[in-house]
Design a protein around this motif. Structure first.
Motif, PDB file in Angstrom:
ATOM      1  N   VAL A   1       2.365   8.098   5.092  1.00  0.00           N
ATOM      2  CA  VAL A   1       2.587   8.298   6.524  1.00  0.00           C
ATOM      3  C   VAL A   1       1.797   7.277   7.338  1.00  0.00           C
ATOM      4  CG1 VAL A   1       2.178   9.903   8.447  1.00  0.00           C
ATOM      5  CG2 VAL A   1       3.210  10.723   6.330  1.00  0.00           C
ATOM      6  N   TYR A   2       0.533   7.056   6.977  1.00  0.00           N
ATOM      7  CA  TYR A   2      -0.293   6.095   7.714  1.00  0.00           C
ATOM      8  C   TYR A   2       0.326   4.705   7.678  1.00  0.00           C
ATOM      9  CZ  TYR A   2      -4.195   3.152   9.100  1.00  0.00           C
ATOM     10  OH  TYR A   2      -4.973   2.223   9.740  1.00  0.00           O
TER      11      TYR A   2
ATOM     12  N   ALA B   1       0.838  -1.202   0.000  1.00  0.00           N
ATOM     13  CA  ALA B   1       0.000   0.000   0.000  1.00  0.00           C
ATOM     14  C   ALA B   1       0.869   1.247   0.000  1.00  0.00           C
ATOM     15  CB  ALA B   1      -0.933   0.000   1.212  1.00  0.00           C
ATOM     16  N   ARG B   2       1.943   1.241   0.785  1.00  0.00           N
ATOM     17  CA  ARG B   2       2.829   2.401   0.839  1.00  0.00           C
ATOM     18  C   ARG B   2       3.475   2.658  -0.518  1.00  0.00           C
ATOM     19  NH1 ARG B   2       7.380   2.382   5.294  1.00  0.00           N
ATOM     20  NH2 ARG B   2       8.115   0.650   4.025  1.00  0.00           N
ATOM     21  N   GLU B   3       3.867   1.582  -1.208  1.00  0.00           N
ATOM     22  CA  GLU B   3       4.436   1.741  -2.550  1.00  0.00           C
ATOM     23  C   GLU B   3       3.427   2.396  -3.496  1.00  0.00           C
ATOM     24  OE1 GLU B   3       5.695  -2.093  -3.878  1.00  0.00           O
ATOM     25  OE2 GLU B   3       7.153  -2.312  -2.257  1.00  0.00           O
ATOM     26  N   MET B   4       2.169   1.961  -3.409  1.00  0.00           N
ATOM     27  CA  MET B   4       1.147   2.556  -4.279  1.00  0.00           C
ATOM     28  C   MET B   4       0.853   3.995  -3.878  1.00  0.00           C
ATOM     29  SD  MET B   4      -1.651  -0.231  -5.349  1.00  0.00           S
ATOM     30  CE  MET B   4      -1.196  -1.790  -6.027  1.00  0.00           C
ATOM     31  N   TRP B   5       0.777   4.250  -2.564  1.00  0.00           N
ATOM     32  CA  TRP B   5       0.518   5.624  -2.119  1.00  0.00           C
ATOM     33  C   TRP B   5       1.636   6.553  -2.580  1.00  0.00           C
ATOM     34  CZ3 TRP B   5      -3.980   7.250  -1.236  1.00  0.00           C
ATOM     35  CH2 TRP B   5      -4.917   6.543  -0.475  1.00  0.00           C
TER      36      TRP B   5
ATOM     37  N   ARG C   1       1.825   2.486  10.795  1.00  0.00           N
ATOM     38  CA  ARG C   1       1.288   1.158  11.104  1.00  0.00           C
ATOM     39  C   ARG C   1       2.400   0.106  11.082  1.00  0.00           C
ATOM     40  NH1 ARG C   1      -1.233   0.035  14.106  1.00  0.00           N
ATOM     41  NH2 ARG C   1      -1.843  -1.973  13.256  1.00  0.00           N
ATOM     42  N   LEU C   2       3.326   0.215  10.114  1.00  0.00           N
ATOM     43  CA  LEU C   2       4.450  -0.712  10.058  1.00  0.00           C
ATOM     44  C   LEU C   2       5.322  -0.580  11.306  1.00  0.00           C
ATOM     45  CD1 LEU C   2       5.386  -0.421   6.289  1.00  0.00           C
ATOM     46  CD2 LEU C   2       4.675  -2.507   7.465  1.00  0.00           C
ATOM     47  N   ALA C   3       5.588   0.646  11.726  1.00  0.00           N
ATOM     48  CA  ALA C   3       6.398   0.864  12.931  1.00  0.00           C
ATOM     49  C   ALA C   3       5.703   0.258  14.149  1.00  0.00           C
ATOM     50  CB  ALA C   3       6.640   2.353  13.139  1.00  0.00           C
ATOM     51  N   ASP C   4       4.409   0.448  14.252  1.00  0.00           N
ATOM     52  CA  ASP C   4       3.660  -0.132  15.382  1.00  0.00           C
ATOM     53  C   ASP C   4       3.722  -1.655  15.366  1.00  0.00           C
ATOM     54  OD1 ASP C   4       2.947   2.387  16.250  1.00  0.00           O
ATOM     55  OD2 ASP C   4       0.929   2.314  15.383  1.00  0.00           O
ATOM     56  N   LEU C   5       3.536  -2.242  14.193  1.00  0.00           N
ATOM     57  CA  LEU C   5       3.573  -3.699  14.094  1.00  0.00           C
ATOM     58  C   LEU C   5       4.948  -4.253  14.468  1.00  0.00           C
ATOM     59  CD1 LEU C   5       1.505  -4.231  10.843  1.00  0.00           C
ATOM     60  CD2 LEU C   5       0.932  -5.112  13.095  1.00  0.00           C
TER      61      LEU C   5
ATOM     62  N   LEU D   1      10.259   4.425  11.605  1.00  0.00           N
ATOM     63  CA  LEU D   1      10.050   5.767  12.159  1.00  0.00           C
ATOM     64  C   LEU D   1      11.019   6.773  11.558  1.00  0.00           C
ATOM     65  CD1 LEU D   1       9.322   4.921  15.905  1.00  0.00           C
ATOM     66  CD2 LEU D   1       7.716   5.788  14.189  1.00  0.00           C
ATOM     67  N   ALA D   2      12.214   6.325  11.192  1.00  0.00           N
ATOM     68  CA  ALA D   2      13.186   7.222  10.570  1.00  0.00           C
ATOM     69  C   ALA D   2      12.720   7.675   9.202  1.00  0.00           C
ATOM     70  CB  ALA D   2      14.537   6.521  10.482  1.00  0.00           C
ATOM     71  N   ARG D   3      11.883   6.890   8.541  1.00  0.00           N
ATOM     72  CA  ARG D   3      11.361   7.284   7.225  1.00  0.00           C
ATOM     73  C   ARG D   3      10.421   8.477   7.317  1.00  0.00           C
ATOM     74  NH1 ARG D   3      10.987   2.398   3.270  1.00  0.00           N
ATOM     75  NH2 ARG D   3       9.860   3.960   2.093  1.00  0.00           N
TER      76      ARG D   3
END
Length: 191
Positions: free
Chosen positions: A164-165, A147-151, A169-173, A188-190
């Motif tokens: 960002v979303y 999804a991030r790649e498409m966004w 979510r990836l950082a949380d997971l 988070l660094a991204r």
């Protein structure tokens, strides 16, 4: 709940049948008191055929007019404008009814077909489903990454917010569900 048009059609059907079965024989008996059983049956059959033809003609004209008026006013789209549309209502109804495993398949199928903002939204919802409902963090990570790649390919604020979303979510997971603080810090660094 039936629509008003459907109710009107059903009422017309019942009215035709009642006329053919109840009123027609009474009218026949009053008009031709000395008629035979065969002539009575012919009268009932003719009434049924006439009522059925009238009802069929009514339905055909109503369908033709509603289609013509709908296309003219642009209510139903038509042509190729709606071919790529993906209806989320089926998936949402499965999610609301807590049939989460059944909602995964249509989302995955749609994610293979759609690109851009639609594809990113579908993959993001798939990630949310894996993360929050099904507790499958590995599958959620794959969905959020795609999804991030498409966004990233979507221009404007929507694309940036989607990136960002998914990154959050990836950082949380990684931090909580997968217990991988190094990968969580990379995400988070991204930001």
């Amino acid at each position: 709940m039936l629509s008003e048009t459907k109710v009107a059609r059903e009422f017309a059907t019942v009215q035709t049948l009642v006329y053919a079965v109840v009123v027609a024989p009474v009218m026949f008996a009053l008009l031709l008191p000395g008629g035979s059983v065969f002539s009575w049956l012919m009268y009932v059959a003719a009434t049924l055929v006439a009522g059925g033809l009238t009802l069929a003609l009514h339905r055909a004209v109503a369908a033709m007019l509603s289609g013509t008026i709908g296309r003219t006013m642009g209510l139903w789209g038509g042509g190729r404008a709606t071919e790529s549309y993906f209806s989320m209502s089926m998936v949402q109804s499965l999610i609301v009814r807590e049939r989460w495993d059944e909602a995964v398949a249509p989302l995955q199928a749609a994610s293979r077909v759609h690109t851009g903002e639609t594809g990113a939204t579908i993959l993001q919802q798939l990630g949310d489903l894996h993360s929050f409902r099904l507790r499958r963090p590995e599958d959620a990570v794959r969905s959020y990454r795609r999804a991030r790649e498409m966004w990233a390919g979507v221009a404007g604020v929507g694309g940036r917010e989607g990136v960002v979303y998914c990154t959050r979510r990836l950082a949380d997971l990684y931090a909580v569900a997968l217990n991988n603080p190094v990968a969580a810090e990379r995400e988070l660094a991204r930001l």
